[in-house]
Design an enzyme around this catalytic site. Sequence first.
Site, PDB file in Angstrom:
ATOM      1  CG  HIS A 226      -2.119   1.206   1.185  1.00 56.46           C
ATOM      2  ND1 HIS A 226      -1.915   2.050   0.624  1.00 56.46           N
ATOM      3  CD2 HIS A 226      -2.308   1.038   2.262  1.00 56.46           C
ATOM      4  CE1 HIS A 226      -3.198   2.614  -0.039  1.00 56.46           C
ATOM      5  NE2 HIS A 226      -4.026   2.284   1.673  1.00 56.46           N
ATOM      6  CG  HIS A 266      -3.713   1.767  -8.968  1.00 57.01           C
ATOM      7  ND1 HIS A 266      -4.942   1.613  -8.577  1.00 57.01           N
ATOM      8  CD2 HIS A 266      -2.865   2.417  -8.159  1.00 57.01           C
ATOM      9  CE1 HIS A 266      -5.592   1.952  -7.530  1.00 57.01           C
ATOM     10  NE2 HIS A 266      -4.088   3.012  -7.335  1.00 57.01           N
ATOM     11  CG  ASP A 317       2.801   5.037  -5.140  1.00 60.02           C
ATOM     12  OD1 ASP A 317       2.570   4.994  -4.071  1.00 60.02           O
ATOM     13  OD2 ASP A 317       1.760   3.358  -4.917  1.00 60.02           O
TER      14      ASP A 317
END
Length: 380
Positions: A226, A266, A317
């Site tokens: 996460h 994702h 990210d």
Amino acid sequence: MSDELKKGLEGVLVAESELSYIDGDEGQLVYRGYTIEDLAREASYEEVLYLLWHGELPTEAELEAFEAEMAAERSVDDAVLETVRDLAESDEVPMAALRTAVSELSAFDEDADEETDPTDREANLAKGKRITAKIPTIIAAFTRIRDGEEPVAPREDLSHAGNFLYMLNDEEPDDVMEDVFDQALVLHADHGLNASTFSAMVTSSTLADLHSAVTSAVGTLGGSLHGGANQNVMEMLKEVDESEKDPVQWVEDALERGDRVAGFGHRVYNVKDPRAKILSEQSEELGEAAGDTKWYEMSVAIEEYMAEEKGLAPNVDFYSATTYYQMGIPVDIYTPIFAMSRVGGWIAHVLEQYDDNRLIRPRARYVGPTDQEFTSVDER
């Protein structure tokens, strides 16, 4: 009642929310009807907090009052700061230190009395402001103490983003740094029922208090699947750089070994994460300002290869990693910074949960042994 097994609760609807909407096929993210592109480029993090918590963007007067109220809550009690110091000096993991400190904040919150109704909206908004305002102070203090420096006291005349960078570096950030960091906070503020948000909702569904719900969320965000992903991305890119290999060749070698390439794929998006598009622009801008775009160019080369060869697009990210790195932010506090932003969404979802609460209690299918015969301990 259906007995269909949905591991990870994938695709299971468990709540209705007015907070954020994600279209994974079109690459869209919306907060209360506003596109993430508009909010990231036009609104401050404080405006987005107000929007998430109150349902509408603030007027100029409302925003000014909200900013002042938040800024006045930035200092933490000396006892909390001592805990942070102890944790930093004992080399505690940053997210574990943040989890402990957030939990301790409740001991010094005037609205955290055990007799207070945990669903009291006004009390929770007050607690939410305090928690959100103090988390940056905790993170900056932990980082500086760990690095052998003394904490820098927060200032009330700086923005939420600007004050954090000031406390972290003991100097005011320039306008570009402040704006880029503020955008990053907006981009991470909410994202549907992600794992940490859902854990906050589960905790609050028991009528536990807001501090408990946020502490649960911080603990959940600390997992590598996460919140730890952007740290993994930067460590990967540094490894690519140190190898002196062509980035594409490095990725090909990694995939051949069966390794995953951090920052791609994702659970929700089937196309490029809209937040990654914005952060890629910021990464390029920071590189150009510094006169060195190698991190951005390396990232683009890897992104293009992964898209062409694997059909995978980058998530938020992938570019937040190089954006933070070029701002001089230590790699191991990327996830705490994620928490510093996402706490706004956690609190908004907890408020929704309290407004229409039902205990969250899923079932599990039992697959263990049956018809066991009990024998006394002396016969086993």
